[in-house]
Design an enzyme around this catalytic site. Structure first.
Site, PDB file in Angstrom:
ATOM      1  N   GLU A 165       0.845  -1.181   0.000  1.00  0.00           N
ATOM      2  CA  GLU A 165       0.000   0.000   0.000  1.00  0.00           C
ATOM      3  C   GLU A 165       0.893   1.249   0.000  1.00  0.00           C
ATOM      4  OE1 GLU A 165      -3.807   1.763   2.510  1.00  0.00           O
ATOM      5  OE2 GLU A 165      -2.341   0.530   3.577  1.00  0.00           O
ATOM      6  N   LYS A 184      -9.614   2.038  -2.052  1.00  0.00           N
ATOM      7  CA  LYS A 184      -9.917   1.618  -0.687  1.00  0.00           C
ATOM      8  C   LYS A 184     -11.235   2.238  -0.229  1.00  0.00           C
ATOM      9  CE  LYS A 184      -7.399   1.262   3.720  1.00  0.00           C
ATOM     10  NZ  LYS A 184      -6.124   1.629   4.376  1.00  0.00           N
ATOM     11  N   CYS A 187      -5.163  -3.254   2.969  1.00  0.00           N
ATOM     12  CA  CYS A 187      -4.967  -3.123   4.412  1.00  0.00           C
ATOM     13  C   CYS A 187      -6.211  -3.581   5.191  1.00  0.00           C
ATOM     14  CB  CYS A 187      -4.543  -1.692   4.744  1.00  0.00           C
ATOM     15  SG  CYS A 187      -3.543  -1.545   6.251  1.00  0.00           S
TER      16      CYS A 187
END
Length: 275
Positions: A40, A112, A146
């Site tokens: 990320e 995300k 994540c």
């Protein structure tokens, strides 16, 4: 899916906010792999380290020069790449995973859905329009960035898309992350490739932990700690089929008469112009 066909996959552990040229130095190591996942924010950097205006200036556009450079790397090595970047769109930044194909270049992206903690001060939220499942030589690949990996309904949606390679670019270097990656591999009966940053400078250094896990939760490579580098493992898509004989959470282990999930994949733009 007939017979057995082994393929090599990898996770490239680098710091956050590295120049794209740093990624290109791993060309020889990447060559021969089918799919490589990067951390990320490997391009653009993790938020909170510099004033926002400087951070905004370090972000990338998708598509843009940096994704073009990664597409070139993918083409030269024959490897599909899944890389975490800080994407600039208008005046908003997103933590995004970009998918690069050796023949087609930039083929998809995933933004995300929920930034975590201080990330919320810097990043916007994605919508359901960027939840791709992308064919690669290693298998059908999807991405969860994540702590999206901790969202049960997100996982259910991706499992329903038939993802065989679960790509997890992350900035979580905790030991418990390893348990999460093994759980997802075992739950989804898929291969999991997680790439985590390693860097020693700054106020919040990352110690790595990139890992590759098989579809029964067995660790195939890593976790890599306290170093940059590429970890690799040979995988066989047939193992996914075999593992799902006993547990297919979107098939025979589902109970649609009891549980249901609706996924809205429409773009959610703030302004719509009707002409």
């Amino acid at each position: 899916m007939a017979g057995s066909r082994m393929t090599l996959v990898g996770a490239l552990q680098l710091g956050t906010g590295v120049p794209v040229e740093r990624i290109l130095t791993f060309e020889d190591e990447i060559r021969g792999t089918s799919l490589v996942v990067l951390p990320e924010a490997v391009l653009g950097g993790y938020p909170g380290r510099v004033p926002f205006a400087d951070y905004f200036g370090a972000s990338v556009t998708v598509p843009g020069p940096e994704t073009t450079a990664l597409a070139g790397l993918s083409a030269r090595t024959g490897a599909s790449l899944v890389a975490g970047v800080i994407e600039r769109d208008g005046s908003t930044l997103y933590s995004t995973a970009v998918f690069l194909d050796p023949a087609l270049g930039l083929v998809a992206k995933h933004r995300k859905l929920v930034p975590t903690a201080r990330e919320r001060l810097a990043w916007g939220r994605g919508d359901g329009s960027t939840l791709p499942a992308v064919p690669t030589a290693a298998g059908l690949a999807g991405a969860a960035i994540c702590w999206e990996n901790h969202m049960p309904l997100f996982r259910a949606a991706m499992y329903a898309k038939g993802v065989e390679i679960w790509c997890a670019p992350t900035a979580d270097d905790r030991d418990v992350w390893q348990a999460s990656m093994r759980h997802i591999a075992d739950e989804g009966r898929c291969f999991v490739i997680s790439a985590c940053p390693y860097e020693t400078s700054g106020d919040d250094p990352f110690r790595g932990g990139s890992v590759i896990v098989g579809p029964l939760g067995d660790v195939l490579a890593g976790p890599l700690r306290d170093a940059e580098g590429l970890i690799t493992a040979e995988i066989d898509r047939k193992d996914v089929v075999t593992a799902r004989q006993s547990l297919d959470v979107s098939g025979h282990y589902a109970r649609p008469d009891v549980f249901s999930l609706t996924v809205d994949e429409r773009p959610r733009d703030g302004v719509t112009f009707l002409r």
